[in-house]
Design a protein around this motif. Structure first.
Motif, PDB file in Angstrom:
ATOM      1  N   ARG A   1      26.497  12.108 -14.645  1.00 21.33           N
ATOM      2  CA  ARG A   1      27.485  11.024 -14.482  1.00 21.33           C
ATOM      3  C   ARG A   1      27.103  10.099 -13.327  1.00 21.33           C
ATOM      4  O   ARG A   1      27.211   8.877 -13.440  1.00 21.33           O
ATOM      5  CB  ARG A   1      28.876  11.599 -14.250  1.00 21.33           C
ATOM      6  CG  ARG A   1      29.565  12.022 -15.526  1.00 21.33           C
ATOM      7  CD  ARG A   1      30.987  12.391 -15.233  1.00 21.33           C
ATOM      8  NE  ARG A   1      30.961  13.556 -14.344  1.00 21.33           N
ATOM      9  CZ  ARG A   1      31.657  14.655 -14.514  1.00 21.33           C
ATOM     10  NH1 ARG A   1      32.497  14.747 -15.492  1.00 21.33           N
ATOM     11  NH2 ARG A   1      31.551  15.664 -13.679  1.00 21.33           N
ATOM     12  N   GLN A   2      26.657  10.681 -12.224  1.00 16.39           N
ATOM     13  CA  GLN A   2      26.265   9.866 -11.071  1.00 16.39           C
ATOM     14  C   GLN A   2      25.073   8.977 -11.414  1.00 16.39           C
ATOM     15  O   GLN A   2      25.040   7.805 -11.040  1.00 16.39           O
ATOM     16  CB  GLN A   2      25.923  10.752  -9.870  1.00 16.39           C
ATOM     17  CG  GLN A   2      27.128  11.389  -9.235  1.00 16.39           C
ATOM     18  CD  GLN A   2      26.753  12.403  -8.161  1.00 16.39           C
ATOM     19  OE1 GLN A   2      25.642  12.915  -8.146  1.00 16.39           O
ATOM     20  NE2 GLN A   2      27.699  12.704  -7.284  1.00 16.39           N
ATOM     21  N   GLN A   3      24.114   9.542 -12.134  1.00 15.33           N
ATOM     22  CA  GLN A   3      22.949   8.747 -12.529  1.00 15.33           C
ATOM     23  C   GLN A   3      23.362   7.607 -13.475  1.00 15.33           C
ATOM     24  O   GLN A   3      22.858   6.484 -13.358  1.00 15.33           O
ATOM     25  CB  GLN A   3      21.898   9.644 -13.209  1.00 15.33           C
ATOM     26  CG  GLN A   3      21.263  10.641 -12.276  1.00 15.33           C
ATOM     27  CD  GLN A   3      20.508   9.977 -11.147  1.00 15.33           C
ATOM     28  OE1 GLN A   3      19.709   9.090 -11.375  1.00 15.33           O
ATOM     29  NE2 GLN A   3      20.770  10.390  -9.933  1.00 15.33           N
ATOM     30  N   ALA A   4      24.273   7.881 -14.392  1.00 11.71           N
ATOM     31  CA  ALA A   4      24.743   6.856 -15.326  1.00 11.71           C
ATOM     32  C   ALA A   4      25.495   5.750 -14.576  1.00 11.71           C
ATOM     33  O   ALA A   4      25.308   4.558 -14.861  1.00 11.71           O
ATOM     34  CB  ALA A   4      25.635   7.479 -16.398  1.00 11.71           C
ATOM     35  N   LEU A   5      26.329   6.142 -13.612  1.00  8.65           N
ATOM     36  CA  LEU A   5      27.062   5.144 -12.835  1.00  8.65           C
ATOM     37  C   LEU A   5      26.118   4.279 -12.004  1.00  8.65           C
ATOM     38  O   LEU A   5      26.291   3.062 -11.910  1.00  8.65           O
ATOM     39  CB  LEU A   5      28.093   5.825 -11.923  1.00  8.65           C
ATOM     40  CG  LEU A   5      29.309   6.414 -12.626  1.00  8.65           C
ATOM     41  CD1 LEU A   5      30.144   7.224 -11.636  1.00  8.65           C
ATOM     42  CD2 LEU A   5      30.143   5.325 -13.264  1.00  8.65           C
TER      43      LEU A   5
ATOM     44  N   ARG B   1      22.570  -2.414 -13.452  1.00  7.98           N
ATOM     45  CA  ARG B   1      22.617  -3.350 -14.586  1.00  7.98           C
ATOM     46  C   ARG B   1      23.589  -4.487 -14.318  1.00  7.98           C
ATOM     47  O   ARG B   1      23.279  -5.659 -14.550  1.00  7.98           O
ATOM     48  CB  ARG B   1      23.022  -2.593 -15.861  1.00  7.98           C
ATOM     49  CG  ARG B   1      22.976  -3.428 -17.126  1.00  7.98           C
ATOM     50  CD  ARG B   1      23.397  -2.591 -18.334  1.00  7.98           C
ATOM     51  NE  ARG B   1      24.683  -1.941 -18.161  1.00  7.98           N
ATOM     52  CZ  ARG B   1      25.869  -2.536 -18.327  1.00  7.98           C
ATOM     53  NH1 ARG B   1      25.920  -3.800 -18.664  1.00  7.98           N
ATOM     54  NH2 ARG B   1      26.984  -1.861 -18.162  1.00  7.98           N
ATOM     55  N   LEU B   2      24.772  -4.163 -13.771  1.00  8.73           N
ATOM     56  CA  LEU B   2      25.768  -5.193 -13.475  1.00  8.73           C
ATOM     57  C   LEU B   2      25.286  -6.134 -12.370  1.00  8.73           C
ATOM     58  O   LEU B   2      25.503  -7.357 -12.443  1.00  8.73           O
ATOM     59  CB  LEU B   2      27.100  -4.545 -13.092  1.00  8.73           C
ATOM     60  CG  LEU B   2      27.840  -3.873 -14.235  1.00  8.73           C
ATOM     61  CD1 LEU B   2      29.045  -3.105 -13.705  1.00  8.73           C
ATOM     62  CD2 LEU B   2      28.276  -4.889 -15.275  1.00  8.73           C
TER      63      LEU B   2
END
Length: 105
Positions: free
Chosen positions: A53-57, A63-64
């Motif tokens: 989850r941390q890596q995805a965030l 990206r943003l």
């Protein structure tokens, strides 16, 4: 003399690298073998999920930030393009007025 000095320098470096590499690799290997299977060496499924989850965030944040940067760049380029178009329109208008003025004089 220079060739002899170069030869000894190369031999010294080779011996140095040969002497250092096995110790480092051996120490790393020994550390891994000693800790393999130890309770602290493995993570739980919950910890793995949290890490995911941390890596995805983090990936989403990057990206943003890139999207914001591209939007800012695009808006600046659009503004510069609008100014350039207005400038060319004014130049064309002035040129047309001068041409008309020349016809009537």
């Amino acid at each position: 003399m220079k060739k002899l000095k170069l030869f000894f320098t190369i031999i010294t470096l080779i011996i140095f690298f040969i002497g250092c590499t096995p110790k480092t690799a051996g120490m790393d290997s020994a550390y891994l073998n000693k800790n393999r299977g130890a309770p602290g060496a493995q993570i739980s499924a919950a910890e793995a999920e949290q890490y995911h989850r941390q890596q995805a965030l983090t990936a989403d944040e990057i990206r943003l930030e890139n999207m914001k940067r591209r939007q800012t760049t695009d808006s600046i380029e659009e503004g510069a393009s609008a100014v350039s178009s207005t400038s060319h329109a004014i130049e064309d208008g002035v040129s047309a007025i001068r041409t008309l003025k020349g016809l009537f004089n």
